[in-house]
Design a protein around this motif. Structure first.
Motif, mmCIF file in Angstrom:
data_model
loop_
_atom_site.group_PDB
_atom_site.id
_atom_site.type_symbol
_atom_site.label_atom_id
_atom_site.label_comp_id
_atom_site.label_asym_id
_atom_site.label_seq_id
_atom_site.Cartn_x
_atom_site.Cartn_y
_atom_site.Cartn_z
ATOM 1 N N ARG A 238 21.498 -0.547 -33.487
ATOM 2 C CA ARG A 238 22.352 -1.494 -34.208
ATOM 3 C C ARG A 238 23.247 -2.272 -33.249
ATOM 4 O O ARG A 238 23.435 -3.471 -33.395
ATOM 5 C CB ARG A 238 23.204 -0.748 -35.240
ATOM 6 N N ASP A 239 23.807 -1.581 -32.260
ATOM 7 C CA ASP A 239 24.718 -2.205 -31.299
ATOM 8 C C ASP A 239 23.943 -2.478 -30.012
ATOM 9 O O ASP A 239 23.724 -1.569 -29.207
ATOM 10 C CB ASP A 239 25.910 -1.277 -31.042
ATOM 11 N N THR A 240 23.529 -3.716 -29.812
ATOM 12 C CA THR A 240 22.676 -4.022 -28.655
ATOM 13 C C THR A 240 23.436 -3.923 -27.335
ATOM 14 O O THR A 240 22.833 -3.646 -26.302
ATOM 15 C CB THR A 240 22.051 -5.419 -28.787
ATOM 16 N N ALA A 241 24.754 -4.134 -27.354
ATOM 17 C CA ALA A 241 25.533 -3.972 -26.119
ATOM 18 C C ALA A 241 25.477 -2.520 -25.662
ATOM 19 O O ALA A 241 25.248 -2.226 -24.475
ATOM 20 C CB ALA A 241 26.977 -4.424 -26.333
ATOM 21 N N LYS A 242 25.660 -1.602 -26.599
ATOM 22 C CA LYS A 242 25.550 -0.180 -26.261
ATOM 23 C C LYS A 242 24.108 0.166 -25.897
ATOM 24 O O LYS A 242 23.863 1.025 -25.041
ATOM 25 C CB LYS A 242 26.034 0.681 -27.427
ATOM 26 N N GLY A 243 23.173 -0.499 -26.551
ATOM 27 C CA GLY A 243 21.766 -0.275 -26.225
ATOM 28 C C GLY A 243 21.461 -0.664 -24.796
ATOM 29 O O GLY A 243 20.738 0.043 -24.081
ATOM 30 N N ARG A 244 22.006 -1.794 -24.344
ATOM 31 C CA ARG A 244 21.774 -2.234 -22.963
ATOM 32 C C ARG A 244 22.431 -1.277 -21.971
ATOM 33 O O ARG A 244 21.875 -0.995 -20.899
ATOM 34 C CB ARG A 244 22.288 -3.662 -22.770
ATOM 35 N N GLN A 245 23.599 -0.767 -22.321
ATOM 36 C CA GLN A 245 24.251 0.224 -21.456
ATOM 37 C C GLN A 245 23.395 1.487 -21.349
ATOM 38 O O GLN A 245 23.257 2.067 -20.265
ATOM 39 C CB GLN A 245 25.636 0.572 -22.002
ATOM 40 N N ALA A 246 22.825 1.906 -22.478
ATOM 41 C CA ALA A 246 21.949 3.081 -22.472
ATOM 42 C C ALA A 246 20.701 2.819 -21.651
ATOM 43 O O ALA A 246 20.266 3.664 -20.859
ATOM 44 C CB ALA A 246 21.577 3.458 -23.906
ATOM 45 N N ALA A 247 20.114 1.635 -21.821
ATOM 46 C CA ALA A 247 18.896 1.294 -21.080
ATOM 47 C C ALA A 247 19.132 1.331 -19.580
ATOM 48 O O ALA A 247 18.248 1.732 -18.811
ATOM 49 C CB ALA A 247 18.395 -0.082 -21.509
ATOM 50 N N ALA A 248 20.324 0.925 -19.170
ATOM 51 C CA ALA A 248 20.644 0.902 -17.742
ATOM 52 C C ALA A 248 20.708 2.298 -17.148
ATOM 53 O O ALA A 248 20.594 2.469 -15.926
ATOM 54 C CB ALA A 248 21.969 0.178 -17.520
ATOM 55 N N ALA B 253 17.390 -5.174 -31.469
ATOM 56 C CA ALA B 253 18.400 -5.073 -32.519
ATOM 57 C C ALA B 253 17.759 -4.548 -33.797
ATOM 58 O O ALA B 253 16.737 -5.061 -34.247
ATOM 59 C CB ALA B 253 19.046 -6.431 -32.761
ATOM 60 N N LEU B 254 18.374 -3.518 -34.383
ATOM 61 C CA LEU B 254 17.883 -2.946 -35.640
ATOM 62 C C LEU B 254 19.049 -2.292 -36.372
ATOM 63 O O LEU B 254 19.635 -1.331 -35.885
ATOM 64 C CB LEU B 254 16.795 -1.898 -35.384
ATOM 65 N N ASP B 255 19.357 -2.805 -37.535
ATOM 66 C CA ASP B 255 20.380 -2.211 -38.394
ATOM 67 C C ASP B 255 19.672 -1.657 -39.618
ATOM 68 O O ASP B 255 19.231 -2.409 -40.494
ATOM 69 C CB ASP B 255 21.409 -3.264 -38.791
ATOM 70 N N LEU B 256 19.558 -0.350 -39.685
ATOM 71 C CA LEU B 256 18.818 0.293 -40.768
ATOM 72 C C LEU B 256 19.540 0.219 -42.106
ATOM 73 O O LEU B 256 18.987 0.620 -43.131
ATOM 74 C CB LEU B 256 18.517 1.752 -40.416
ATOM 75 N N THR B 257 20.768 -0.281 -42.117
ATOM 76 C CA THR B 257 21.489 -0.453 -43.378
ATOM 77 C C THR B 257 21.240 -1.823 -43.987
ATOM 78 O O THR B 257 21.848 -2.166 -45.002
ATOM 79 C CB THR B 257 23.005 -0.257 -43.190
ATOM 80 N N SER B 258 20.347 -2.591 -43.393
ATOM 81 C CA SER B 258 20.067 -3.943 -43.888
ATOM 82 C C SER B 258 18.573 -4.205 -43.872
ATOM 83 O O SER B 258 17.944 -4.209 -42.816
ATOM 84 C CB SER B 258 20.779 -4.983 -43.007
ATOM 85 N N LEU B 259 17.998 -4.454 -45.042
ATOM 86 C CA LEU B 259 16.567 -4.760 -45.093
ATOM 87 C C LEU B 259 16.264 -6.059 -44.366
ATOM 88 O O LEU B 259 15.193 -6.211 -43.770
ATOM 89 C CB LEU B 259 16.107 -4.848 -46.551
ATOM 90 N N GLU B 260 17.187 -6.990 -44.377
ATOM 91 C CA GLU B 260 16.990 -8.234 -43.635
ATOM 92 C C GLU B 260 16.855 -7.959 -42.145
ATOM 93 O O GLU B 260 15.968 -8.504 -41.472
ATOM 94 C CB GLU B 260 18.150 -9.193 -43.887
ATOM 95 N N SER B 261 17.737 -7.100 -41.616
ATOM 96 C CA SER B 261 17.664 -6.740 -40.202
ATOM 97 C C SER B 261 16.378 -5.987 -39.894
ATOM 98 O O SER B 261 15.749 -6.208 -38.847
ATOM 99 C CB SER B 261 18.877 -5.882 -39.815
ATOM 100 N N ILE B 262 15.973 -5.098 -40.786
ATOM 101 C CA ILE B 262 14.751 -4.327 -40.576
ATOM 102 C C ILE B 262 13.535 -5.252 -40.512
ATOM 103 O O ILE B 262 12.677 -5.111 -39.638
ATOM 104 C CB ILE B 262 14.587 -3.272 -41.687
ATOM 105 N N ARG B 263 13.485 -6.208 -41.415
ATOM 106 C CA ARG B 263 12.360 -7.152 -41.407
ATOM 107 C C ARG B 263 12.365 -8.001 -40.140
ATOM 108 O O ARG B 263 11.300 -8.263 -39.551
ATOM 109 C CB ARG B 263 12.418 -8.033 -42.654
#
Length: 305
Positions: free
Chosen positions: A47-57, A67-77
């Protein structure tokens, strides 16, 4: 099968693409890290791509962020469309992300937060990525459940969204029971294709951020007892990793820690509640999930035995 299956048992993953939801911290991070270190191209779906990039590093290997927010079907699609465009084939989909014991809240689409995130979000994502998985021999869908699927757990078809009364422990139990029922029904539908399998896993009691919403009456004791009753996230991730990579795994299995009460320990094949195996309830949940999410799978139903 080894009694002490460890990170060292993960086979070479070179040439494989793995999508891991909720992979910027805790169990998801450790799952992604170990897969990448074995050579997989790993997508951190977060959901948080900034934290995702920190994790990837922090991970050695081929790692990207989606980016994926599982609380939003729009985001999931939207996320599924990106993944389909960037990855013609997906070998592993690990439905790891989740929330636990949250106060009463709803998703962007009006679903109870725990049921909407833990079950419906992953149900929709899996359906939208199925055509990337089905043609791939040896592909797997691993959905993370919990020992909580046994605690005050039932599928409340008369009030799935807990609109009439809310109990955070019961709502979590329903969501985690739904994860297992989804896995078992999905495996039954996948079986005729012979390429993709659905497997479930649970981490025992792991020391992660997931416990932060525990009721106050539990939070203080858990803080003191955590070092004694929990295991590190890297150990908690092993059942998921075994379900995802062990060549002896077959569809419809469930993996968890080997210790007493399945709280901690090395991963082994475990059993789930009798209720989780009710095929009529599994099929009813599947139908309701399709109706709520608007996502249908390219897989026909099969009658219960």
């Amino acid at each position: 099968m080894s009694a002490t299956w460890t990170e060292q048992h993960i086979p070479d993953q070179r040439g494989r693409v793995a999508v891991v939801t909720g992979a910027n911290t805790g169990l998801g991070f450790e799952t992604a890290r170990m897969l990448a270190e074995r050579g997989a191209a790993v997508v951190l779906a977060v959901r948080d791509t900034a934290k995702g990039r920190q994790a990837a590093a922090r991970i050695a290997g081929d790692v990207t962020v989606q980016a994926l927010d599982l609380t939003s079907l729009e985001s999931i699609r939207s996320a599924a469309a990106d993944l389909r465009a960037n990855h013609p084939r997906i070998d592993l989909l690990i439905n790891n992300a989740g929330v636990m014991y949250t106060p009463k809240q709803t998703t962007a689409d009006g679903f109870e937060l725990q049921f909407g995130t833990n079950h419906l979000g992953h149900f929709a994502l899996t359906g939208l990525l199925m055509k990337q998985l089905l043609p791939v021999p040896g592909s797997r869908i691993v959905t993370v459940s919990s020992v909580g699927h046994r605690i005050r757990a039932a599928i409340h078809f008369d009030d799935l969204q807990w609109e009439h009364s809310y109990n955070r422990i019961g709502a979590y139990g329903q969501a985690k029971l739904a994860n297992l029922m989804f896995t078992y029904e999905l495996q039954r539908r996948l079986a005729p294709h012979g390429t993709t399998v659905a497997v479930a896993a649970h981490p025992g009691v792991s020391n992660t951020e997931l416990m932060r919403n525990s009721p106050a009456v539990l939070r203080v004791p858990l803080t003191w007892l955590a070092p004694l009753i929990t295991q590190k996230a890297a150990m908690g991730a092993l059942p998921t990793l075994r379900a995802a990579t062990d060549p002896t795994v077959i569809g419809g299995q469930y993996y968890g820690p080997s210790g007493r009460g399945e709280v901690r320990g090395y991963p082994k094949l475990v059993t789930s509640s009798t209720e989780s195996h009710d095929q009529l309830t599994q099929q009813r949940l599947w139908t309701v999930s399709e109706e709520l999410t608007g996502v249908t799978f390219p897989l026909p139903a099969h009658s219960p035995n």
